[in-house]
Design an enzyme around this catalytic site. Sequence first.
Site, PDB file in Angstrom:
ATOM      1  N   ASN A 103       1.983  -4.090 -44.816  1.00  0.00           N
ATOM      2  CA  ASN A 103       0.664  -3.765 -45.338  1.00  0.00           C
ATOM      3  C   ASN A 103       0.722  -2.511 -46.203  1.00  0.00           C
ATOM      4  OD1 ASN A 103       1.109  -2.429 -42.777  1.00  0.00           O
ATOM      5  ND2 ASN A 103      -1.056  -1.899 -42.694  1.00  0.00           N
TER       6      ASN A 103
ATOM      7  N   GLU B  92      -1.915   0.094 -47.842  1.00  0.00           N
ATOM      8  CA  GLU B  92      -3.300   0.548 -47.897  1.00  0.00           C
ATOM      9  C   GLU B  92      -3.574   1.368 -49.158  1.00  0.00           C
ATOM     10  OE1 GLU B  92      -4.105   0.787 -43.095  1.00  0.00           O
ATOM     11  OE2 GLU B  92      -4.021   2.654 -44.222  1.00  0.00           O
TER      12      GLU B  92
ATOM     13  N   TYR C 182     -10.461   1.165 -49.820  1.00  0.00           N
ATOM     14  CA  TYR C 182     -10.027   0.159 -48.851  1.00  0.00           C
ATOM     15  C   TYR C 182      -9.848  -1.256 -49.380  1.00  0.00           C
ATOM     16  CZ  TYR C 182      -9.985   3.373 -44.952  1.00  0.00           C
ATOM     17  OH  TYR C 182      -9.663   4.381 -44.106  1.00  0.00           O
TER      18      TYR C 182
ATOM     19  N   GLU D 161       1.193 -10.048 -44.946  1.00  0.00           N
ATOM     20  CA  GLU D 161       1.440 -11.455 -45.221  1.00  0.00           C
ATOM     21  C   GLU D 161       1.285 -11.766 -46.702  1.00  0.00           C
ATOM     22  OE1 GLU D 161      -0.722 -11.403 -41.152  1.00  0.00           O
ATOM     23  OE2 GLU D 161      -0.572 -10.143 -42.933  1.00  0.00           O
TER      24      GLU D 161
ATOM     25  N   CYS E  31      -5.410 -12.254 -40.786  1.00  0.00           N
ATOM     26  CA  CYS E  31      -6.834 -12.278 -41.154  1.00  0.00           C
ATOM     27  C   CYS E  31      -7.144 -13.569 -41.916  1.00  0.00           C
ATOM     28  CB  CYS E  31      -7.191 -11.049 -41.988  1.00  0.00           C
ATOM     29  SG  CYS E  31      -6.563 -11.085 -43.683  1.00  0.00           S
TER      30      CYS E  31
ATOM     31  N   CYS F 132      -5.553 -13.905 -45.448  1.00  0.00           N
ATOM     32  CA  CYS F 132      -4.131 -14.256 -45.395  1.00  0.00           C
ATOM     33  C   CYS F 132      -3.945 -15.722 -45.016  1.00  0.00           C
ATOM     34  CB  CYS F 132      -3.384 -13.361 -44.411  1.00  0.00           C
ATOM     35  SG  CYS F 132      -3.174 -11.666 -45.013  1.00  0.00           S
TER      36      CYS F 132
END
Length: 162
Positions: A62, A64, A68, A75, A112, A115
């Site tokens: 991930n 970031e 956001y 993924e 999520c 993904c």
Amino acid sequence: MNTLNISINYEAYKSLSELHESDRSLCLQAEEALKSSYSPYSHFKVGTAIRLANGNTILGSNQENVAYPSGLCAERVALFTIGATFPGIDIESMAVTAHTNNFNISQPITSCGACLQVMAEFEQRQKKEIEVLFYCLNGQVLKLKGIKSLLPFVFIEDRLSD
């Protein structure tokens, strides 16, 4: 009116030691991918490893961003890398894991919805289900085949691609 039911089949393993060597290796590579996570805001690291039909394994973590919505999940980092560098090569399986120092993760985390939708698109393109392993560090592993097990009402519209 009809009331319908959806059920899924998956395998649950108590630990990595119960997995076949190839699955165990993929989970350990997902764990290795945690090292490249850029997560200074959430402190929640996610890593994924994806095994391709040509034998290559692609890692993702991930990434970031202070804005956001501009970040990206592990993924999708790996999947979009595959789309850009290995177009047309089938995905056989993928492993996803997570770690944080802020609390104990006691069960596997799952992907999520965004993904899952991207994973479904890859399945649609390759006309073959993807095997997914959700790995809890030093704990349980869930193994399933096919994204529709996780997102049964996935958005697929074949007429859009014509």
